[in-house]
Design an enzyme around this catalytic site. Structure first.
Site, mmCIF file in Angstrom:
data_model
loop_
_atom_site.group_PDB
_atom_site.id
_atom_site.type_symbol
_atom_site.label_atom_id
_atom_site.label_comp_id
_atom_site.label_asym_id
_atom_site.label_seq_id
_atom_site.Cartn_x
_atom_site.Cartn_y
_atom_site.Cartn_z
ATOM 1 N N HIS A 5 -119.948 10.440 46.813
ATOM 2 C CA HIS A 5 -120.733 10.402 45.578
ATOM 3 C C HIS A 5 -119.962 10.998 44.403
ATOM 4 C CE1 HIS A 5 -123.837 11.800 42.686
ATOM 5 N NE2 HIS A 5 -124.499 10.722 43.082
ATOM 6 N N CYS A 59 -105.896 4.435 54.952
ATOM 7 C CA CYS A 59 -106.704 5.625 54.683
ATOM 8 C C CYS A 59 -106.620 6.683 55.781
ATOM 9 C CB CYS A 59 -108.166 5.224 54.484
ATOM 10 S SG CYS A 59 -108.443 4.141 53.058
ATOM 11 N N HIS A 80 -118.560 21.266 62.407
ATOM 12 C CA HIS A 80 -118.394 20.552 61.140
ATOM 13 C C HIS A 80 -117.679 19.225 61.372
ATOM 14 C CE1 HIS A 80 -119.561 24.316 59.202
ATOM 15 N NE2 HIS A 80 -118.645 24.919 59.941
ATOM 16 N N HIS A 140 -103.731 3.335 67.611
ATOM 17 C CA HIS A 140 -103.222 2.219 66.799
ATOM 18 C C HIS A 140 -103.412 0.932 67.607
ATOM 19 C CE1 HIS A 140 -100.908 -0.230 64.187
ATOM 20 N NE2 HIS A 140 -100.186 0.735 63.638
ATOM 21 N N ASN A 192 -113.962 6.943 47.114
ATOM 22 C CA ASN A 192 -113.022 6.841 48.232
ATOM 23 C C ASN A 192 -111.628 7.203 47.706
ATOM 24 O OD1 ASN A 192 -111.277 6.124 50.283
ATOM 25 N ND2 ASN A 192 -112.200 4.123 50.662
ATOM 26 N N HIS A 212 -114.069 10.325 57.127
ATOM 27 C CA HIS A 212 -113.455 9.672 55.968
ATOM 28 C C HIS A 212 -114.503 8.984 55.103
ATOM 29 C CE1 HIS A 212 -111.173 7.053 53.450
ATOM 30 N NE2 HIS A 212 -111.454 5.969 54.145
#
Length: 464
Positions: free
Chosen positions: A392, A196, A359, A275, A396, A363
């Site tokens: 909502h 993701c 802002h 990572h 995802n 994710h």
């Protein structure tokens, strides 16, 4: 400059004449110095990092007939299990209760989207169905961004596409090259299996290529495929992804040309990638594998929350010095020294990132993830509103979720010139990646913004 001005004001005519005579006698040295200065300035101009502008982006809005509610999903699942397409667990089918509970507590609404093949009975989990889903998504997003910007496909020199679990041959990048007849020297990459957080990785890769290839556009496309990745087994940890992931994708057009600054929405300031895959627990916390019955799914380990927190901490520690004001850096340093050398019981100081960003695009991986980041970063409900509403409304959507969140902020009219945006995404591996943007103008939503048909409903109260 003030000191030089004061000194110059005290110089007499005789001083200036003496200086002129000195230059006459040392003309060779002066010429060499001037040439060196010009050469050095030229080398700096040629080798300095080129600015990367986000001209525009587009998020795919699926057709309305693909909408599903929790009630419809559960009804569909029951039919699938009765028809024998889903393994049963015995007399008491406790997994049905488990799935329904996850759906009700997930933070997803009643109008998310699943692909056409999963609406069918029997299910159509074929290569043809998977290709149709992904092709509809990526071409729909690319069509819109090219239409909104007026950029010709022949002007695009770089193409980066990411899709974690669906990577057919020819590649998704090649599908785009073929559809839009991109030029034959296109620098194209297809990123797979990166989870993701791959959307930020794709932006970082495009940024690096834009430093090398002058005067061109880079097209970045982020998506995920649901059709082939529906899990039909009885492993609870693998069933969670069925409940969260939905159809979605985004296309982003970047430029390194100065002429695009006037019309660009944002400028890329930083990308930070972490990572931790060298650690075994990080490596194994989200894995696509066979279950006990040989059915393929994505397994989530119990180490996932701990691994995510540790990887996020490293990312924040790397990003903080780049974006935080001096005051916050000093507070962090003083707390670190006190904890290290005087009192180990002192809590780590969490810098106030609200001083660095207006802002936040977190994710939309799930309600728990948003809750934890809101708590740990000391954010207000308004700061995480875009993430909660994206979860909502669209669920995802994997690597593209951060773009639906940015589109929400634009649609609400909240993006002002000079505002700073932090996009942060976490994914398998384990990876945590950040991108930082600054708004170049008061940004209005582009045509076909995915929120324009439902903006009047949002924000909504999420009752869990």
């Amino acid at each position: 400059m003030a000191a030089i001005a004061m000194k110059a004001s005290s110089l007499s005519t005789q001083d200036l004449h003496s200086f002129y005579l000195y230059l006459e006698k040392n003309s060779t040295s002066l010429t060499m110095f001037t040439i060196s200065l010009i050469l050095g300035w030229t080398l700096y101009i040629m080798n300095r990092p080129k600015p990367v502008y986000l001209v525009d982006f587009s998020c795919y809005l699926p057709p309305s007939h693909l909408k599903v509610s929790v009630k419809k999903i559960m009804s569909h699942v029951r039919v699938i299990r009765e028809q024998g397409m889903w393994a049963k667990t015995g007399e008491h089918d406790y997994l049905m209760d488990f799935v329904e509970k996850i759906l009700e507590r997930s933070g997803l609404g009643q109008e998310t989207y699943i692909p056409e093949g999963l609406h069918c009975l029997p299910l159509e989990q074929t290569m043809t169905g998977s290709r149709k889903e992904t092709t509809d998504v990526i071409l729909g997003a690319v069509d819109n961004v090219l239409r909104n910007t007026g950029v010709s496909p022949s002007d695009i020199g770089i193409l980066v596409v990411n899709s974690s679990t669906f990577n057919p041959t020819p590649s998704l990048a090649t599908i785009i090259v073929n559809k839009y007849k991109l030029r034959d020297n296109i620098k194209s990459l297809n990123l797979g299996g990166m989870g993701c957080s791959a959307g930020v990785i794709a932006i970082d890769v495009a940024k690096s290529l834009l430093q090398v290839h002058r005067n061109t556009y880079a097209l970045v496309v982020s998506t995920e495929n649901i059709t082939q990745n529906l899990y039909l087994g009885n492993n609870k940890s693998m069933l969670v992804t069925n409940c969260l992931f939905r159809v979605g994708g985004a296309a982003v057009l970047l430029s390194n040309m100065s002429k695009d600054r006037k019309r660009a929405k944002y400028k890329l300031v930083h990308t930070v990638r972490v990572h931790t895959g060298s650690d075994d627990r990080s490596y194994g916390c989200a894995t696509q594998e066979d279950d006990e019955d040989g059915l393929v799914g994505v397994s989530l380990s119990k180490d996932l929350p701990m691994v995510a927190a540790r990887t996020l901490k490293i990312n924040i520690a790397t990003l903080g010095p780049l974006v935080l004001p001096i005051r916050e850096k000093l507070r962090f340093f003083v707390t670190f020294v006190r904890k290290k050398f005087f009192d180990p019981k002192i809590k780590h100081y969490m810098p106030d990132f609200k001083l660095a960003f207006e802002h936040f695009c977190i994710h939309a991986g799930g309600r728990a993830l948003i809750d934890e980041l809101e708590k740990n970063l000391h954010l207000s409900p308004l700061h995480v509103e875009a993430s909660r509403m994206t979860l909502h409304r669209f669920g995802n959507t994997s690597s593209s979720s951060i773009w639906y969140e940015l589109a929400y902020t634009e649609a609400k009219g909240r993006m002002k010139k000079g505002d700073r945006i932090w996009q942060i995404a976490l994914g398998s591996g384990f990876k945590c990646n950040s991108s930082v943007w600054v708004a170049l103008r008061n940004v209005k939503p582009s045509a076909n913004n995915p929120w324009e048909d439902c903006l009047h409903k949002y924000p909504v109260e999420i009752d869990i």
